[in-house]
Design an enzyme around this catalytic site. Structure first.
Site, PDB file in Angstrom:
ATOM      1  N   GLY A   7       0.031   1.734  17.192  1.00 15.16           N
ATOM      2  CA  GLY A   7      -0.068   2.864  18.212  1.00 15.16           C
ATOM      3  C   GLY A   7      -0.274   4.029  18.040  1.00 15.16           C
ATOM      4  CE1 TYR A  20       6.036   4.790   3.457  1.00 10.97           C
ATOM      5  CE2 TYR A  20       5.551   6.248   1.626  1.00 10.97           C
ATOM      6  CZ  TYR A  20       5.167   5.687   2.644  1.00 10.97           C
ATOM      7  OH  TYR A  20       3.842   5.499   3.129  1.00 10.97           O
TER       8      TYR A  20
END
Length: 280
Positions: A32, A173
């Site tokens: 997106g 992460y």
């Protein structure tokens, strides 16, 4: 007729290889905005039909609309890669809409700011980061693989990070991105005999919305890059398009660093010793 878009996120056509992906169908996660959106536009500009998925369906719809307005083929769908049923529905949607699936781009991720002390990290934050960033691509690849095999030219492109190879902060992460590089290699070994290639791109610092309000940090980071700048989403999109195409037909299981030379050259150290050597 194979519709195409013209250009990239900045409206330019620089670096485009029009028609290289004619007849291809691609599914992208986390598309997106940022790298995912730039990649959707790039694949469409080269002739691919793209399913733009994102947790935020409004953002995905906006990107797909932009692509269609420029003559490309694109659909959008909400997809939470943390939900197996949503992932399987997205794959089924792509195959139903386009009649095939040739390319999967695993771009969705989650991260959180490290606690000041490692011992204060929570299980919940750790689990969330790994579930979306590592297990998400696992879910998507598992659902897509039979269709990628059937295409005869299937490719999975995982979006990793330099954090998976060197310490730049972000415990969960970084661990997830390192794990994704490992999954890339093992899946390449499994899927290669079935005609599917699996590769990973490791970006350096990329100028995306994640850096909004921290432009001064990006400016300081530029001096650490041998090429003198941080990356743009289009830099990664170009690499994805190459790995998805038949131009990379004999490439699988690799980590492709698209990092402006960050990991190859310790620019900060070179500057430090240069200052020392020039001191009176």
């Amino acid at each position: 007729m194979t519709p195409r878009t013209e250009g990239s996120t900045d409206g330019s056509t620089q670096g485009s290889t029009e028609g290289r992906l004619d007849g291809y169908a691609a599914l992208l996660t986390g598309a997106g905005r940022g790298i995912g959106a730039a990649t959707a536009r790039r694949l469409a500009s080269e002739g691919a039909a793209v399913l733009v998925t994102d947790l935020d369906v409004g953002r995905a719809s906006h990107v797909a609309t932009e692509i269609r307005e420029k003559g490309g083929i694109a659909e959008s769908l909400a997809c939470d890669v943390g939900d197996r049923s949503a992932v399987e529905a997205a794959v089924a949607h792509a195959v139903a809409a386009f009649g095939r699936l040739d390319t999967l781009v695993n771009n969705a991720y989650a991260e959180h700011q490290d606690a000041p002390l490692f011992e204060d990290e929570t299980d919940e934050a750790w689990a969330r980061s790994l579930d979306i960033t590592l297990t998400g691509p696992y879910r998507c690849s598992r659902a897509a693989l039979p269709h990628l095999v059937a295409s005869g030219r299937g490719a999975i492109v995982n979006i990793g990070s330099v954090n998976g190879e060197q310490d730049f902060g972000g415990h969960a992460y970084s661990a997830a991105k390192a794990g994704l590089a490992g999954l890339t290699r093992t899946l390449a070994g499994h899927a290669g005999p079935r005609g599917v290639r699996v590769n990973l791109i490791a970006p350096g610092t990329i100028r995306t919305d994640a850096w909004a309000g921290r432009e001064a940090v990006l400016e300081r980071a530029e001096s650490l890059y041998p090429l003198g700048r941080v990356g743009e989403p289009d830099d990664i999109a170009s690499a994805v398009a190459f790995l998805a195409s038949r131009d990379a037909a004999w490439i699988t299981g690799i980590t492709l660093r698209v990092d402006g030379g960050l990991l190859a050259v310790n620019t900060g150290f070179r500057a430090a010793i240069s200052e020392v050597s020039e001191a009176p």
